[in-house]
Design an enzyme around this catalytic site. Structure first.
Site, PDB file in Angstrom:
ATOM      1  N   SER A 148      -2.985  -9.168   4.237  1.00 21.12           N
ATOM      2  CA  SER A 148      -1.650  -8.700   3.867  1.00 21.12           C
ATOM      3  C   SER A 148      -1.129  -7.704   4.914  1.00 21.12           C
ATOM      4  CB  SER A 148      -1.694  -8.111   2.451  1.00 21.12           C
ATOM      5  OG  SER A 148      -0.409  -8.013   1.891  1.00 21.12           O
ATOM      6  N   HIS A 166      -2.594 -14.378  -3.692  1.00 24.49           N
ATOM      7  CA  HIS A 166      -2.548 -13.456  -2.555  1.00 24.49           C
ATOM      8  C   HIS A 166      -3.864 -12.707  -2.369  1.00 24.49           C
ATOM      9  CE1 HIS A 166      -0.684 -11.065   0.512  1.00 24.49           C
ATOM     10  NE2 HIS A 166      -0.820  -9.938  -0.166  1.00 24.49           N
TER      11      HIS A 166
END
Length: 261
Positions: free
Chosen positions: A87, A237
């Site tokens: 991320s 994610h």
């Protein structure tokens, strides 16, 4: 540039790998990856500025964060490393590779693209900023208060890892929440460079995540022409936490391919 906090695992002299966490996180977030890699690599897990145990600073953007990492490499005389970022940490990793390609022999980017994202953490910021730390007596209370803004218990648990006890009845944020909120626009920014990073790159995407989409392919290949992608099905994610066995296997296979090339 700041002196970043880090933790080392594995034998010195093994191929070095640097791990970079995401927004609101710390080096502990990639702990299972570090443990798996430590059997064959020299693993450096790093807290990025304004996160974890690293120093706080009022300024925050990818140029500064990349320079922090390069300073970290210099401080340990790490002339060339492989780097993995998740991320926001993936964006920092990409920025380091673009700015200092001679220092990075291979790059793994976990579920992020080098693009500008629309703001999407508004409820998280609202919830964190609404917590009155002086009035919190327990983590349970903090979780209850935060639940008015953040529905997912797992997300609240992740965020509240930043809440540290300071006394018998006091808490404070370990992260620099004010600086992160102030520079959130910079954190959402994408990467750009006049030159590309030509060495091997692996993007690992969560199958149910929308952080990497087909329309991002053009900008990815313009900056990282040797990039490939692997998709972990039924993972979002937080793919490294949701599917650790598959994620760690992909990472190790890629790193070994770099070492053998």
């Amino acid at each position: 540039m700041l002196d970043l906090y880090y933790r080392h695992q594995g034998l010195q002299g093994n191929p070095p790998v640097v791990l970079l966490h995401g927004l609101f996180g710390s080096l502990e977030n990639l702990g299972s990856v570090a443990k798996a890699l430590a059997e064959e690599f020299s693993v450096y897990s790093v807290d990025l500025r304004n996160h974890g145990r690293s120093p706080h600073h009022e300024m925050m953007n990818y140029e500064l964060m990349a320079n922090d990492v390069i300073r970290f490499l210099d401080s340990l005389s790490l002339t060339q490393v492989m780097i993995l970022g998740h991320s926001m940490g993936g964006k920092v990793a990409m920025e380091v590779a673009l700015r200092a390609p001679d220092r990075i022999s291979g790059l793994i980017v976990a579920d992020i693209a080098p693009i500008r994202y629309l703001p999407h953490h508004q409820q998280v910021f609202a919830g964190l900023q609404a917590l009155t730390l002086s009035g919190i007596t327990s983590r349970t209370q903090a979780d209850q208060d935060l639940s008015a803004y953040v529905n997912e218990a797992a997300v609240r648990s992740f965020l509240l890892k930043n809440l540290v006890k300071t006394s018998a009845s006091g808490f404070q944020w370990r992260m620099n929440l004010s600086a992160i909120a102030k520079h959130y626009e910079h954190i959402m920014a994408g990467q750009s460079s006049e030159s590309s990073y030509e060495k091997p790159v692996l993007f690992i995407k969560g199958g149910t995540s929308d952080y990497i989409l087909p329309r991002h392919q053009e900008v990815i290949l313009s900056l990282f022409p040797a990039a490939g992608v692997k998709i972990i099905q039924n993972a979002g994610h937080w793919l490294h936490a949701e599917k650790p066995t598959i994620f760690n296997r992909l990472v190790i296979q890629f790193l070994k391919s770099i070492m053998s090339s």
